[in-house]
Design an enzyme around this catalytic site. Structure first.
Site, short mmCIF file in Angstrom:
data_model
loop_
_atom_site.label_atom_id
_atom_site.label_comp_id
_atom_site.label_asym_id
_atom_site.label_seq_id
_atom_site.Cartn_x
_atom_site.Cartn_y
_atom_site.Cartn_z
N ALA A 62 24.92 77.04 36.19
CA ALA A 62 24.91 78.51 36.19
C ALA A 62 25.44 78.98 37.54
O ALA A 62 25.41 78.24 38.52
CB ALA A 62 23.49 78.99 35.98
N GLY A 101 23.44 74.10 33.91
CA GLY A 101 24.04 74.75 32.75
C GLY A 101 25.31 74.07 32.28
O GLY A 101 25.65 74.14 31.10
N GLU A 104 24.20 71.38 30.14
CA GLU A 104 23.63 71.98 28.93
C GLU A 104 24.75 72.40 27.95
O GLU A 104 24.58 72.31 26.74
CB GLU A 104 22.73 73.16 29.30
CG GLU A 104 21.44 72.65 29.98
CD GLU A 104 20.61 73.75 30.62
OE1 GLU A 104 21.17 74.52 31.42
OE2 GLU A 104 19.40 73.85 30.31
N GLU A 124 18.01 71.76 38.45
CA GLU A 124 17.38 73.08 38.59
C GLU A 124 16.13 73.05 39.46
O GLU A 124 15.83 74.02 40.16
CB GLU A 124 17.05 73.66 37.21
CG GLU A 124 18.25 74.15 36.42
CD GLU A 124 18.95 73.05 35.61
OE1 GLU A 124 18.67 71.85 35.85
OE2 GLU A 124 19.78 73.40 34.76
N1 3HC Z 1 27.01 78.63 41.55
C1 3HC Z 1 27.73 79.32 42.47
N2 3HC Z 1 28.35 78.75 43.51
C2 3HC Z 1 28.25 77.41 43.62
C3 3HC Z 1 27.53 76.63 42.70
C4 3HC Z 1 26.89 77.30 41.62
N3 3HC Z 1 26.18 76.63 40.69
N4 3HC Z 1 27.59 75.33 43.07
C5 3HC Z 1 28.37 75.30 44.17
N5 3HC Z 1 28.75 76.55 44.51
C6 3HC Z 1 29.63 76.94 45.63
C7 3HC Z 1 29.04 76.55 46.97
O1 3HC Z 1 28.17 77.54 47.46
C8 3HC Z 1 30.29 76.40 47.82
O2 3HC Z 1 30.70 77.69 48.18
P1 3HC Z 1 31.43 77.94 49.61
O3 3HC Z 1 32.66 77.09 49.56
O4 3HC Z 1 31.65 79.40 49.61
O5 3HC Z 1 30.42 77.47 50.65
C9 3HC Z 1 31.33 75.86 46.82
O6 3HC Z 1 30.82 76.18 45.51
C10 3HC Z 1 31.52 74.35 46.90
O7 3HC Z 1 30.26 73.73 46.86
P2 3HC Z 1 29.90 72.48 47.80
O8 3HC Z 1 30.34 72.74 49.19
O9 3HC Z 1 28.48 72.13 47.55
O10 3HC Z 1 30.90 71.39 47.17
P3 3HC Z 1 30.66 69.85 46.89
O11 3HC Z 1 31.91 69.36 46.30
O12 3HC Z 1 30.09 69.20 48.10
O13 3HC Z 1 29.52 69.77 45.76
C11 3HC Z 1 28.40 70.32 43.72
C12 3HC Z 1 29.74 70.27 44.48
C13 3HC Z 1 27.87 68.89 43.48
C14 3HC Z 1 28.67 70.96 42.39
C15 3HC Z 1 27.36 71.10 44.55
O14 3HC Z 1 27.93 72.33 44.95
C16 3HC Z 1 26.08 71.43 43.83
O15 3HC Z 1 25.20 70.60 43.77
N6 3HC Z 1 25.96 72.65 43.31
C17 3HC Z 1 24.75 73.13 42.70
C18 3HC Z 1 24.63 72.65 41.30
C19 3HC Z 1 23.39 73.21 40.65
O16 3HC Z 1 22.34 73.32 41.25
N7 3HC Z 1 23.51 73.52 39.36
C20 3HC Z 1 22.42 74.04 38.62
C21 3HC Z 1 22.42 75.51 38.73
S1 3HC Z 1 21.01 76.21 37.96
C22 3HC Z 1 21.42 76.23 36.33
O17 3HC Z 1 22.43 75.72 35.95
C23 3HC Z 1 20.45 76.90 35.45
C24 3HC Z 1 20.70 76.57 34.02
O18 3HC Z 1 19.84 75.60 33.59
C25 3HC Z 1 20.55 77.80 33.18
#
Ligand code: 3HC
Ligand code: NAI
Length: 696
Positions: A62, A101, A104, A124
């Site tokens: 998400a 997501g 998912e 999450e």
């Molecule tokens: N939403 C919005 N922005 C995101 C994002 C997300 N889910 N994931 C990463 N970004 C952004 C980062 O803030 C960063 O922004 P910036 O360049 O402006 O600082 C950019 O994307 C690149 O991210 P990273 O520097 O972390 O890049 P990496 O290549 O090192 O890592 C990644 C990539 C493994 C995807 C890592 O960013 C990550 O772990 N992201 C979070 C993933 C996450 O937690 N997903 C679950 C979200 S909750 C959800 O999905 C709820 C659902 O169940 C309904």
């Protein structure tokens, strides 16, 4: 179709493409685009669809930037339901990472192909949430309750081969994502495979005892967090109901968690960890070359720094004092690399190659003549450090960076003993240096911008989180640490017991209280620190001295079986020792202090106020750029509970006026450490938060 999702057909195969850089997060536009693309597929002549993402990764989840704002339709669970309900099969191709997501979406597809090296995960819980778009309801149906709960409570990333074993992925492909999807779609057509909806599967039977064991393990590992056990409950109870009812249960729990301070804290931590590396002063500044690192001193820190560099492809030359110390350092490094092999992080051949080709250990300083960056990690003594930097100044090549790993000493003074202060910087690693992810980058008065940029480039190369700090005694982390440790000692002098202090702070969320930590580090460390500080201590300054008595009694902490706690077979983690309370009682008497009772809440309040107040001084003096830099330092280097977001975020949560009130009360006894920070006073007067400074 315009926007981040497109649909096209290739004969009988429809392709739904997601292109939303950098990580294809499911923003509102992506969600709406997926619905439109699914409809376009349904209306087309294509018989099978492939969902594929552009760029470095499949959907990473998400869009976290939307969290905390009013939700916008279409909601992700409805989008996924829309895809799953299609009457023609959908194949999802995963490359990079399919997280939250994103995974998912894959679970709502009918078939899943993973490109070699791809991973899935439900992270999450790292954001204080549970999966909110079917993860808790579909994954147990697909692979069983216990493995599903293990995956979303651990947030671990699961590789493609394991996914096939678990039944998550139907195939692993060595092709590029688009081709992998097309190949599998052709197989679907050739074999006449139809839709296969995970929501229509039933959860395989599992043993109640296994679930209880998992719950107990999860509760132990995530003390203080609310989301992990909630996720298990929703998975277990929700899957007993019809699928749509289970989804409602998941959604309700997801939104309930979305409103919690823990969610806000963990998302603050997520973005702060990334923001620390974005510094206006580094815009357009290129780092210097960084291939060959010199390390001086192969003790606890130097050895760990060498290993961190080796594991990340850098060549290392390590200098020790004499042949015996060189041998010891080499053995230490080989042992750490052997541990990495044991833990499966490094192949045995790769380890041998690192030791043979990338590492030189020697007592010969001129071997550093070609190094790009030299990190000094010798004893914490200004005289020794000056001697080393004078030698380095004579042999390092022009443009080489000279860094010190000092914990407290003045980097300006170290720089001044060289003819190249612009090339000198502090690189403060944390122990064990090849494991701990924080790196304080200490910028001295004359440090050149491209030297700072190289410090940040080093952090990136070592996969560490860099925080910029200015020069002062202890920089950001240790300076604040010194203050709240003294605050704890003063509470003990005033009547709290060390065991009560530890218990109160462990209940707050720290893995260990300060006195358990002192026992682990060794009582001798505190003793030596007090010796070091004695000559500059102000008259009348209050501090705890019982540690000196323990030291003199040979009670050095865990390593001698006694410190504040007793460590033996019956209590390997330590049990309080009443004798320590007697020693402290004698000190109170000698100092004329009448002890009083402290509540656990008061202990936490005062300890946190001391930490926040010093954090405000550090920001106010420009030692830390923003409050978020203090938060990241404490979270990554000092075990601050992540679900509280860091001390400055926590201060905003409880209210700055309350923190200031606690500090003013504590200051009444006259201890300098409690003198209110001007920045804290200013923010309270203006009705502002620390976070308002993060956004400036
Ligand atoms: N939403 C919005 N922005 C995101 C994002 C997300 N889910 N994931 C990463 N970004 C952004 C980062 O803030 C960063 O922004 P910036 O360049 O402006 O600082 C950019 O994307 C690149 O991210 P990273 O520097 O972390 O890049 P990496 O290549 O090192 O890592 C990644 C990539 C493994 C995807 C890592 O960013 C990550 O772990 N992201 C979070 C993933 C996450 O937690 N997903 C679950 C979200 S909750 C959800 O999905 C709820 C659902 O169940 C309904
Ligand atoms: P240590 O005592 O384990 O290692 C120091 C090493 O330096 C010894 O092996 C010694 O032989 C070597 N040495 C001393 N003088 C030398 C010289 N002139 N040339 C070459 N080698 C020399 O000490 P530790 O713990 O590794 O600390 C090193 C530095 O790192 C100190 O400045 C310390 O404050 C800092 N530091 C320590 C942390 C810790 O947790 N131990 C954490 C962060 C920083």
């Amino acid at each position: 179709m315009n926007g981040p999702v497109s649909f096209e057909t290739h004969g009988e195969i429809g392709v739904i493409r997601v292109d939303n850089p950098p990580v294809n997060a499911t923003s509102q536009a992506v969600r709406a685009g997926l619905i439109a693309a699914a409809d376009a597929f349904a209306a087309s002549d294509a018989k099978v669809a492939v969902i594929v993402a552009e760029g470095r990764t499949f959907i990473a989840g998400a869009d976290i930037t939307e969290f905390g704002k009013p939700p916008m339709e279409p909601h992700l669970p409805d989008v996924i339901h829309h895809i799953e309900a299609l009457k023609k099969p959908v194949v999802c191709v995963i490359h990079g990472t399919a997280l939250g997501g994103g995974f998912e979406v894959a679970l709502g597809s009918h078939y899943r192909v993973m490109v070699k090296g791809a991973k899935i995960g439900l992270p999450e819980v790292n954001l204080g949430l549970i999966p909110g778009a079917g993860g808790t309801q579909r994954l147990p149906r697909l692979i069983g309750m216990i493995p599903a709960c293990e995956i979303f409570t651990s947030s671990r990333q699961v590789g493609a081969d394991e996914c096939v074993k678990l039944g998550i992925a139907d195939a692993v492909s060595t092709e590029a994502p688009f081709e992998a999807g097309m190949s599998f779609a052709r197989k679907v057509l050739a074999e006449g495979l139809g839709v296969r909806r995970v929501s229509e599967m039933t959860v395989p039977a599992y043993a109640a005892a296994d679930l209880e064991a998992l719950k107990a393990k999860v509760a132990r590992a995530n003390k203080g967090h609310v989301c992990h056990l909630k996720g298990i409950d929703v998975a277990v109870e929700g899957t007993k109901l019809p699928f749509s009812e289970g989804m409602k249960m998941e959604r309700a729990a997801f939104w309930e968690l979305m409103q919690t301070p823990q969610r806000a804290a963990m998302i603050h931590a997520f973005f702060s960890e990334r923001k620390v590396a974005s510094l206006p002063e580094l815009k357009g500044v290129s780092p210097r070359p960084l291939g060959h690192v010199g390390v001086i001193g192969g003790g606890t820190m130097g050895g760990g720094i060498a290993v961190a560099c080796l594991l990340n492809g850098l060549k290392v030359t390590l200098i020790e004092r004499d042949a015996e110390a060189v041998e010891r350092a080499h053995t230490g490094i080989a042992r750490m690399l052997a541990d990495s092999v044991k833990r499966g992080k490094l192949g045995a051949d790769a380890r041998d190659a690192l030791l043979a080709e990338k590492l030189v250990t020697t007592s010969d300083y001129p071997s550093l003549a070609a190094a790009d960056l030299i990190i000094e990690a010798v004893f914490e003594s200004m005289d020794v450090k000056k001697d080393v930097f004078t030698k380095l100044d004579a042999i390092a090549r022009p443009g080489a960076i000279l860094a010190s790993n000092t914990s407290y000493l003045d980097v300006d003074e170290i720089a001044a003993c060289t003819k190249r202060p612009q090339d000198v910087i502090g690189l403060h690693f944390f122990s064990p240096a090849h494991v701990m992810r924080l790196l304080e980058i200490v910028v001295a008065g004359k440090t050149a911008p491209d030297v700072v940029a190289t410090g940040f480039a080093l952090a990136k190369a070592l996969k560490k989180v860099p925080v910029r700090a200015g020069v002062c005694d202890g920089f950001i982390g240790n300076r604040i640490l010194k203050t709240y440790r003294t605050a704890a000692d003063i509470m003990v002098l005033e009547g709290a017991s060390p065991f009560q202090v530890d218990k109160a702070l462990e209940e707050f969320g720290f893995a260990m209280g300060p006195y358990a930590v002192a026992d682990l580090a060794g009582i001798d460390i505190g003793y030596l620190t007090r010796q070091r500080l004695a000559p500059t201590r102000k008259p009348g300054e209050r501090f705890g001295e019982w540690g000196d008595v323990l030291y003199e009694m040979g009670r050095l902490g865990r390593k001698s079986g006694h410190g504040h706690y007793i460590y033996d077979e019956t209590s390997p983690k330590g049990r309080p020792d009443p004798e320590v309370e007697e020693i402290i009682a004698r000190e109170r008497k000698a100092k004329g202090i009448t002890p009083r009772a402290f509540s656990d809440a008061e202990i936490v309040e005062r300890y946190m106020a001391a930490m926040i107040n010093e954090g405000a001084k550090v920001v106010g003096e420009g030692i830390a750029l923003r409050p978020l830099d203090v938060d990241v330092t404490k979270l990554m280097g000092y075990g601050f509970p992540r679900f509280r977001g860091g001390p400055m975020h926590y201060a905003d949560h409880i209210g700055l006026a309350k923190v200031l009130g606690t500090i003013e009360d504590a200051h009444k006894a006259g201890d300098d450490i409690f003198a209110p920070a001007p920045l804290l006073q200013k923010l309270v007067a203006e009705g502002r938060s620390f976070d308002s400074l993060n956004k400036e």
